[in-house]
Design a protein around this motif. Sequence first.
Motif, PDB file in Angstrom:
ATOM      1  N   ALA A   1      -0.200  15.147  -3.898  1.00 20.11           N
ATOM      2  CA  ALA A   1       1.153  14.506  -3.630  1.00 20.11           C
ATOM      3  C   ALA A   1       1.622  14.655  -2.272  1.00 20.11           C
ATOM      4  CB  ALA A   1       1.946  15.077  -4.775  1.00 20.11           C
ATOM      5  N   ASN A   2       1.374  16.011  -1.920  1.00 22.16           N
ATOM      6  CA  ASN A   2       2.092  16.419  -0.504  1.00 22.16           C
ATOM      7  C   ASN A   2       1.046  15.550   0.672  1.00 22.16           C
ATOM      8  OD1 ASN A   2       3.733  18.172  -1.698  1.00 22.16           O
ATOM      9  ND2 ASN A   2       2.237  19.731  -1.240  1.00 22.16           N
ATOM     10  N   ILE A   3      -0.155  15.715   0.557  1.00 19.96           N
ATOM     11  CA  ILE A   3      -1.105  15.104   1.439  1.00 19.96           C
ATOM     12  C   ILE A   3      -0.891  13.456   1.120  1.00 19.96           C
ATOM     13  CG2 ILE A   3      -3.316  14.513   1.664  1.00 19.96           C
ATOM     14  CD1 ILE A   3      -4.378  17.020   0.826  1.00 19.96           C
ATOM     15  N   ALA A   4      -0.310  13.017   0.097  1.00 20.09           N
ATOM     16  CA  ALA A   4      -0.039  11.495   0.020  1.00 20.09           C
ATOM     17  C   ALA A   4       1.148  11.190   0.827  1.00 20.09           C
ATOM     18  CB  ALA A   4      -0.305  11.130  -1.265  1.00 20.09           C
ATOM     19  N   VAL A   5       1.975  12.019   0.808  1.00 14.36           N
ATOM     20  CA  VAL A   5       3.204  11.578   1.242  1.00 14.36           C
ATOM     21  C   VAL A   5       3.134  11.624   2.947  1.00 14.36           C
ATOM     22  CG1 VAL A   5       5.489  12.629   2.100  1.00 14.36           C
ATOM     23  CG2 VAL A   5       4.898  12.424  -0.366  1.00 14.36           C
ATOM     24  N   VAL A   6       2.423  12.654   3.248  1.00 12.07           N
ATOM     25  CA  VAL A   6       2.035  12.969   4.842  1.00 12.07           C
ATOM     26  C   VAL A   6       1.417  11.832   5.382  1.00 12.07           C
ATOM     27  CG1 VAL A   6       0.940  14.171   6.572  1.00 12.07           C
ATOM     28  CG2 VAL A   6       2.435  15.368   4.972  1.00 12.07           C
ATOM     29  N   ALA A   7       0.086  11.447   4.542  1.00 15.34           N
ATOM     30  CA  ALA A   7      -0.678  10.303   4.972  1.00 15.34           C
ATOM     31  C   ALA A   7       0.112   8.844   4.769  1.00 15.34           C
ATOM     32  CB  ALA A   7      -1.834  10.087   4.166  1.00 15.34           C
ATOM     33  N   PHE A   8       0.932   8.637   4.066  1.00 19.10           N
ATOM     34  CA  PHE A   8       1.790   7.534   3.894  1.00 19.10           C
ATOM     35  C   PHE A   8       2.824   7.286   5.104  1.00 19.10           C
ATOM     36  CE2 PHE A   8       5.359   5.094   2.799  1.00 19.10           C
ATOM     37  CZ  PHE A   8       5.248   3.953   2.544  1.00 19.10           C
ATOM     38  N   GLY A   9       3.426   8.525   5.540  1.00 19.91           N
ATOM     39  CA  GLY A   9       4.216   8.477   6.694  1.00 19.91           C
ATOM     40  C   GLY A   9       3.381   8.255   7.698  1.00 19.91           C
ATOM     41  N   GLY A  10       2.156   8.773   8.072  1.00 21.24           N
ATOM     42  CA  GLY A  10       1.355   8.410   9.344  1.00 21.24           C
ATOM     43  C   GLY A  10       1.014   7.135   9.384  1.00 21.24           C
ATOM     44  N   CYS A  11       0.484   6.626   8.246  1.00 24.13           N
ATOM     45  CA  CYS A  11      -0.039   5.146   8.198  1.00 24.13           C
ATOM     46  C   CYS A  11       1.001   4.274   8.636  1.00 24.13           C
ATOM     47  CB  CYS A  11      -0.774   4.827   6.925  1.00 24.13           C
ATOM     48  SG  CYS A  11      -2.273   5.805   6.463  1.00 24.13           S
ATOM     49  N   PHE A  12       2.156   4.535   7.711  1.00 28.65           N
ATOM     50  CA  PHE A  12       3.333   3.591   8.098  1.00 28.65           C
ATOM     51  C   PHE A  12       3.618   3.338   9.632  1.00 28.65           C
ATOM     52  CE2 PHE A  12       7.985   2.615   8.174  1.00 28.65           C
ATOM     53  CZ  PHE A  12       7.928   1.471   7.818  1.00 28.65           C
ATOM     54  N   MET A  13       3.826   4.702  10.136  1.00 34.25           N
ATOM     55  CA  MET A  13       4.094   4.755  11.494  1.00 34.25           C
ATOM     56  C   MET A  13       3.055   4.152  12.370  1.00 34.25           C
ATOM     57  SD  MET A  13       7.329   5.575  11.442  1.00 34.25           S
ATOM     58  CE  MET A  13       7.593   5.939  13.126  1.00 34.25           C
ATOM     59  N   PHE A  14       1.792   4.286  12.132  1.00 33.40           N
ATOM     60  CA  PHE A  14       1.003   3.777  12.754  1.00 33.40           C
ATOM     61  C   PHE A  14       0.939   2.294  12.960  1.00 33.40           C
ATOM     62  CE2 PHE A  14      -3.514   2.178  13.346  1.00 33.40           C
ATOM     63  CZ  PHE A  14      -3.852   2.742  14.655  1.00 33.40           C
ATOM     64  N   ALA A  15       1.132   1.778  11.764  1.00 35.78           N
ATOM     65  CA  ALA A  15       1.125   0.266  11.745  1.00 35.78           C
ATOM     66  C   ALA A  15       2.303  -0.436  12.707  1.00 35.78           C
ATOM     67  CB  ALA A  15       1.297  -0.361  10.063  1.00 35.78           C
ATOM     68  N   ALA A  16       3.439   0.483  12.281  1.00 34.20           N
ATOM     69  CA  ALA A  16       4.926   0.034  13.077  1.00 34.20           C
ATOM     70  C   ALA A  16       4.185   0.307  14.613  1.00 34.20           C
ATOM     71  CB  ALA A  16       5.860   0.760  12.809  1.00 34.20           C
ATOM     72  N   GLY A  17       3.719   1.152  15.071  1.00 37.16           N
ATOM     73  CA  GLY A  17       3.439   1.406  16.539  1.00 37.16           C
ATOM     74  C   GLY A  17       2.360   0.346  16.883  1.00 37.16           C
ATOM     75  N   TYR A  18       1.480   0.255  16.093  1.00 37.80           N
ATOM     76  CA  TYR A  18       0.383  -0.987  16.526  1.00 37.80           C
ATOM     77  C   TYR A  18       1.162  -2.370  16.788  1.00 37.80           C
ATOM     78  CZ  TYR A  18      -3.859  -3.566  16.682  1.00 37.80           C
ATOM     79  OH  TYR A  18      -5.098  -4.370  17.275  1.00 37.80           O
ATOM     80  N   LEU A  19       2.182  -2.548  15.791  1.00 36.29           N
ATOM     81  CA  LEU A  19       2.926  -4.037  15.999  1.00 36.29           C
ATOM     82  C   LEU A  19       3.730  -3.794  17.404  1.00 36.29           C
ATOM     83  CD1 LEU A  19       3.953  -4.628  12.528  1.00 36.29           C
ATOM     84  CD2 LEU A  19       2.195  -5.930  13.867  1.00 36.29           C
ATOM     85  N   GLY A  20       4.021  -2.784  17.704  1.00 37.92           N
ATOM     86  CA  GLY A  20       4.791  -2.564  18.876  1.00 37.92           C
ATOM     87  C   GLY A  20       4.227  -2.193  20.157  1.00 37.92           C
ATOM     88  N   GLY A  21       3.100  -2.089  20.291  1.00 37.87           N
ATOM     89  CA  GLY A  21       2.370  -1.892  21.505  1.00 37.87           C
ATOM     90  C   GLY A  21       0.996  -1.400  21.594  1.00 37.87           C
ATOM     91  N   GLY A  22       0.098  -1.757  20.675  1.00 36.80           N
ATOM     92  CA  GLY A  22      -1.175  -1.423  20.946  1.00 36.80           C
ATOM     93  C   GLY A  22      -1.668  -0.322  20.006  1.00 36.80           C
ATOM     94  N   PHE A  23      -2.844   0.168  20.351  1.00 38.79           N
ATOM     95  CA  PHE A  23      -3.656   1.134  19.760  1.00 38.79           C
ATOM     96  C   PHE A  23      -3.043   2.390  20.167  1.00 38.79           C
ATOM     97  CE2 PHE A  23      -7.203   4.062  18.984  1.00 38.79           C
ATOM     98  CZ  PHE A  23      -7.425   4.000  17.725  1.00 38.79           C
TER      99      PHE A  23
END
Length: 166
Positions: A11-33
């Motif tokens: 559950a801890n790994i899932a929370v951290v992974a979800f936070g990272g994936c969500f922010m990765f997607a937001a960052g990709y939309l805002g300015g590339g890889f």
Amino acid sequence: MSWLPPGHPGANIAVVAFGGCFMFAAGYLGGGFDRALLVGIGGAWMSFVVLLNVRARAAVPPAVHDSLVVGSAARLSLRVLRGVMVYEQAVFGPLGPGYEERRAAARAEAYRMAAHDDLPEPVRRAAADALAALDHRDRTSGVEAVALLSTTVRAQIGGSPQSGAR
């Protein structure tokens, strides 16, 4: 119902992974890889810190929580003592322009602090006695009542009058 129990390491790994994936997607939309990678790592770190904070707060034993509450009562007691001493200075202090307004303001603030709901009962009674003595403008009984309030506050926060505890 959760798909993983709260104490499960997954559950801890899932929370951290979800936070990272969500922010990765937001960052990709805002300015590339490149930006997405940095923002994703930051999001995972932020999720990890939030998770640790939530778990740390849940792990606080009741005895520690009680000591924090007592600490709050001690701070409140010291504020009441300060307010009453400011009022004492306004009653017996030097006269000057605006004296009555300052005295009235100090009196109102001291009464407001002494009426706080979380104030310990011995401090509340000693503050009421001190305020009543100061309202009568009798220097001897006022000074004695404020000294008694000071002793009561020191006893409340765990210091003795001789120890100089603050």
